[in-house]
Design a protein around this motif. Sequence first.
Motif: not given
Length: 187
Positions: A37-45, A59-68, A73-81
């Motif tokens: 939980y060290d960044k904005s997206v929980p990640v399983f290694s 992703a916490a929410g299905a669909g293409s709109t909203g913060p979750a 969520v994928t964009a946050d994970a790509i930036r982080h990982l």
Amino acid sequence: VMGSTRVLIVTVTDIERSTVLTVIEEYLQAPAGPPRYDKSVPVFSLGAINDTEMFLIQAAGAGSTGPASTPMVTADAIRHLAPDYALIVGICYGLRPDWRHRLGDVLVSEQITELDRARLVERNGTVERWDSGETVTPSPMLLAAYRAAAEGWQRRSPVRVHFGQMLAWNKVVNSESVVEYLRARYP
């Protein structure tokens, strides 16, 4: 490929996440660690397979709109990982269940067409839909890797793998007429 490759696997539902964890743990014969939980997206290694470091997010929410939403969520994970590849895996509906697509089949996108953007126009009392969403193609190297893997899957198991165009739509469809429209528009 020089050095290790990093792959991000993205799921949306709990059952999709649990299934990926179970399959990878069985393959590696080792449990996945708890999510970080060290960044904005929980990640399983998940560990490494053939010099490929595997990560999983949900992703916490299905669909293409909203913060979750899945894209956010994928964009946050790509930036982080900084993965080399990102794969969205999960449950999907094949438009050819009558003769091609069955439960348990693997569907691989050769193109993904986004259906949310469209213009609805009335002509002579009939509403027409003009799709204006983007169509994207995955990495040729990744698509070639899937084709090579599909050969092995189909030889060693009853898994059937289908390659083709996929549709991405922020709608749950429970209408045979809509399904027929999609089949006709996107054969």
